[in-house]
Design a protein around this motif. Sequence first.
Motif, PDB file in Angstrom:
ATOM      1  N   TYR A  40       0.823  -1.203   0.000  1.00  0.00           N
ATOM      2  CA  TYR A  40       0.000   0.000   0.000  1.00  0.00           C
ATOM      3  C   TYR A  40       0.862   1.260   0.000  1.00  0.00           C
ATOM      4  O   TYR A  40       0.514   2.274  -0.615  1.00  0.00           O
ATOM      5  CB  TYR A  40      -0.956   0.001   1.194  1.00  0.00           C
ATOM      6  N   LEU A  41       2.031   1.205   0.675  1.00  0.00           N
ATOM      7  CA  LEU A  41       2.917   2.359   0.701  1.00  0.00           C
ATOM      8  C   LEU A  41       3.561   2.578  -0.668  1.00  0.00           C
ATOM      9  O   LEU A  41       3.643   3.719  -1.163  1.00  0.00           O
ATOM     10  CB  LEU A  41       3.997   2.168   1.770  1.00  0.00           C
ATOM     11  N   ALA A  42       4.018   1.491  -1.303  1.00  0.00           N
ATOM     12  CA  ALA A  42       4.581   1.589  -2.650  1.00  0.00           C
ATOM     13  C   ALA A  42       3.539   2.135  -3.623  1.00  0.00           C
ATOM     14  O   ALA A  42       3.846   2.949  -4.500  1.00  0.00           O
ATOM     15  CB  ALA A  42       5.073   0.223  -3.119  1.00  0.00           C
ATOM     16  N   ALA A  43       2.298   1.707  -3.456  1.00  0.00           N
ATOM     17  CA  ALA A  43       1.218   2.169  -4.329  1.00  0.00           C
ATOM     18  C   ALA A  43       0.968   3.665  -4.153  1.00  0.00           C
ATOM     19  O   ALA A  43       0.796   4.405  -5.132  1.00  0.00           O
ATOM     20  CB  ALA A  43      -0.059   1.383  -4.039  1.00  0.00           C
ATOM     21  N   LEU A  44       0.948   4.114  -2.918  1.00  0.00           N
ATOM     22  CA  LEU A  44       0.719   5.538  -2.645  1.00  0.00           C
ATOM     23  C   LEU A  44       1.835   6.403  -3.234  1.00  0.00           C
ATOM     24  O   LEU A  44       1.587   7.446  -3.845  1.00  0.00           O
ATOM     25  CB  LEU A  44       0.615   5.769  -1.134  1.00  0.00           C
ATOM     26  N   LEU A  45       3.087   5.940  -3.083  1.00  0.00           N
ATOM     27  CA  LEU A  45       4.216   6.713  -3.614  1.00  0.00           C
ATOM     28  C   LEU A  45       4.249   6.671  -5.141  1.00  0.00           C
ATOM     29  O   LEU A  45       4.637   7.642  -5.787  1.00  0.00           O
ATOM     30  CB  LEU A  45       5.524   6.171  -3.030  1.00  0.00           C
ATOM     31  N   THR A  46       3.826   5.550  -5.713  1.00  0.00           N
ATOM     32  CA  THR A  46       3.798   5.434  -7.177  1.00  0.00           C
ATOM     33  C   THR A  46       2.795   6.398  -7.779  1.00  0.00           C
ATOM     34  O   THR A  46       3.100   7.088  -8.762  1.00  0.00           O
ATOM     35  CB  THR A  46       3.455   3.990  -7.597  1.00  0.00           C
ATOM     36  N   ILE A  47       1.598   6.478  -7.210  1.00  0.00           N
ATOM     37  CA  ILE A  47       0.595   7.391  -7.759  1.00  0.00           C
ATOM     38  C   ILE A  47       1.017   8.844  -7.525  1.00  0.00           C
ATOM     39  O   ILE A  47       0.749   9.724  -8.352  1.00  0.00           O
ATOM     40  CB  ILE A  47      -0.815   7.103  -7.181  1.00  0.00           C
ATOM     41  N   LEU A  48       1.728   9.102  -6.450  1.00  0.00           N
ATOM     42  CA  LEU A  48       2.244  10.451  -6.207  1.00  0.00           C
ATOM     43  C   LEU A  48       3.262  10.830  -7.280  1.00  0.00           C
ATOM     44  O   LEU A  48       3.203  11.925  -7.865  1.00  0.00           O
ATOM     45  CB  LEU A  48       2.884  10.531  -4.815  1.00  0.00           C
TER      46      LEU A  48
END
Length: 568
Positions: A40-48
Amino acid sequence: MTTWTQVTNPLNNLWLSAFVAALPIFFLGWALAIKKMKGYLAALLTILLATLIAIFVYGMPTGIALTTDLLGAFKGLAPIGYVVLTGVFLYNLTVEAGQFEIIKYSISKVSDDQRIQALLIAFAFSAFIEGAAGFGTPVAIAAAMLIGLGFPPLYAAGLALVANSIPVAFGSIGIPITTAGSVSGLSPDLIGAMAGRQLPILTLIIPFWVVMIMGGWKAAKGVMPALVVSGVSFAAAQFISSNYLGYQSTDLIASMTAIAALILLLLVWKPKDRWTFEGMQATVPGNKGYPRPAELELSATSPTQATDTGGQRYSGSEILRAWSPYIITSLVILLWSRQWFKDLFDVKKGASQFWEIKFNMPVVHKAVLVGGKAQDAVYSLNWITASGTAILVATILGGLVLGMSPKRYIATFVKTLKQLALPLVAIACFLAYAELSQRSGMGTTMGLALSKTGAAFAFFAPIIGYIGVFLTGSDTSTNALFGKLQTVAAKEVGIDPILAVASNSTGGCAAKMISPQSIAVGAGATNMVGQEGNILRFTIKHSLIFVFLIGIISWLQAHVFTWMIPGH
């Protein structure tokens, strides 16, 4: 209202623009596979990161970029997250009702060898669910079933992802092929036939591949008749159905053929040795990069731990009752997939608006111009015909058959919701990235760069589809995104557009096992939340080999075996 014209070469150098557009993909791979960041953290940073590139490189207005992210997140939660939630809920219900031990017993009566169980569930049964529902359902159900049968969590998720990759092109009653035909302007029947002349070649080796992952050549050699029968029966039915019976039913016919053939074989043949993960004491032969099963058990816990049946025997009626949730699910999904059933609730065909959640997304609707045409940005979900609803209905009916009280049913649902909270966040973020990649032009930039490879384009056509599925998590979406591009590029380089568009879909199959959404589904189903990087490392090698092989097949069909192209 603010409008913005999509650009596909913002840096005036297509390859440099493509490199920048791919940075979120590189980051995601680094975050999951190398840094072992929580999903979930990787996903949040990727969309950012993707949002910043869309705004500052592609020039997308901030408001349009953010509302695009929000639209994608909505699509991630429903229908995709909805399917994952209900799929895992179905499994948890059987466990809560104490029925999964009986399911394990019944499967062990067919074979207590985990190599055979992997073929039956991860390869054949999940292909049936793919053909009927798709959208993450097969991985969620198959991975949960495997972990209940005693497979280590990483292997349960990884094998479900690898084995379910090839059926994806014909998933959901052939929707990816139908979409490819609609977008490209080509005959979907010819596209389906072409895909049916590529995928069976790989299907022949998938059973070998799955068992080799489990235990190397020695393990595969011990069940060689089963590998041959399951691979040949599935591949033959896949070819015949896609070319002569209609591509829509390909997965359903091929999977049932493989299941029947395998069960008939087991009536007259059994493996000489019984192979299980539990009995392995050393690193898996031929797979040095994978930890020992004992270590895997420590690295993740299943929703419920498998236990021995202790010699208990169950009657036919008890076995039928235990399987009833899955039997009901299959029947309900088949009903939900029928066009006449969908028409009953289709607002466009006069049904009540009550059945559909639909609204124009503020700010982004009609704000992005592509080729001078304003693009709609509409969230639309027919909640009654959604695959998640089909599974939810099956859980209600299954709960009644199993004698579940409303209190236990609701408590199990709440438990499942808590279990999947973080994977659902990851899925929402990944679909937000997919939406942003499409509307900002980043996905098209990467596709255009690969389409400039000239005579080698036939090899790279599947890679374009591969990128699309990685970005969107959907073979249907990658066909919608790149179907027209494949047609135009194929005509420019002088190969048959039918081949290029079909290769877009078949190449996408190879990426299904590494798409962030699929990995989030696998992590949620096996309770490996936070260990998505382990799943990615498990599947990525196989994914790259698969797309390379599909690229070779595509190139040979374009330049050597042109007679294999239908209508050529």
